[in-house]
Design an enzyme around this catalytic site. Structure first.
Site, mmCIF file in Angstrom:
data_model
loop_
_atom_site.group_PDB
_atom_site.id
_atom_site.type_symbol
_atom_site.label_atom_id
_atom_site.label_comp_id
_atom_site.label_asym_id
_atom_site.label_seq_id
_atom_site.Cartn_x
_atom_site.Cartn_y
_atom_site.Cartn_z
ATOM 1 N N TYR A 135 0.823 -1.209 0.000
ATOM 2 C CA TYR A 135 0.000 0.000 0.000
ATOM 3 C C TYR A 135 0.858 1.259 0.000
ATOM 4 C CZ TYR A 135 -3.677 -3.323 0.956
ATOM 5 O OH TYR A 135 -4.539 -4.388 0.866
ATOM 6 N N UNK A 136 1.886 1.240 -0.799
ATOM 7 C CA UNK A 136 2.844 2.341 -0.915
ATOM 8 C C UNK A 136 2.624 3.052 -2.248
#
Length: 226
Positions: A72-73
């Site tokens: 989730y970057u």
């Protein structure tokens, strides 16, 4: 006049690539130290399903790219480029290894069993499946960091002076050689010795060019040795 001269100097520096970024003197790549003792082959890790311990000596003679990853970057789409890199350079001996970590912005919050489904259906999504080995989630910095990451970091200078915002970094103690963010990369040569370290925002295409250049140098050295 002074203002014009200052602007002219700034433009010259910018064109030369010497203006330090706002976060402080990032480098796209650093070369690793030559005199460290030991090799990466003294270490290993558990696969993401926890079913197999892989000793890194299994990759002896290969070019190993270590990447700390997160689902989730803002850089998660690098997974797509890493797949392409593995496909393109795998025939020439490149092996990419991915190590999920939740220490940067809490951007890998799930259990090991949730990571591959997240990659497949959320980010990057579209049925994505990594074509390189992922290992169990763990720490890459701090008191509980995985020992092979201690070895890699001590072998290579950091790519940035500053660590970043403490509120988004989740480990203690913090050290100068620590990894700065998700998707930082280390290349280990065929002899098990670390060679290069890349800043997390360095494009995968630039990483590829650096690896190819190193492969060519190694091939030339081997040819002369014969």
């Amino acid at each position: 006049m002074a203002r014009i001269l200052r602007a002219s100097c700034l433009l010259s520096l910018l064109l030369a690539g010497f203006v330090p970024p706002g976060r402080g003197q990032e480098k796209s790549k650093t070369d690793c130290h030559g005199g460290m003792s030991g090799t990466i082959y003294e270490y290993g890790a558990l696969t993401i399903d926890g079913e197999e311990y892989i000793p890194f000596k299994q990759y002896a003679g290969k070019y190993i790219l270590f990447v700390n990853v997160a689902s989730y970057u803002g850089l998660t789409d690098q997974y797509l480029e890493l797949n392409a890199l593995q496909e393109e350079l795998g025939p020439f001996g490149l092996v990419i290894l991915g190590f999920p970590s939740n220490q940067f912005g809490k951007q890998e919050p799930g259990e090991n069993s949730e990571i591959l489904p997240s990659l497949k259906y959320v980010r990057p999504g579209g049925g994505f499946v990594p074509n390189f080995q992922l290992f169990e989630k763990g720490d890459v910095n701090g008191e509980k960091e995985q020992k092979f990451y201690t070895f890699l970091k001590n072998s290579c200078p950091p790519t940035a002076e500053l660590l970043g915002s403490p509120g988004r970094l989740f480990w203690e103690p913090m050290k100068i050689h620590d990894i700065r963010w998700n998707f930082e990369k280390f290349l280990v040569g065929p002899d098990g010795i670390p060679v290069m370290r890349w800043y997390h925002r360095t494009t995968v295409s630039n990483v590829k060019m650096d690896i190819l250049s190193y492969m060519r140098r190694q091939a030339a050295l081997s040819a002369r040795g014969k």
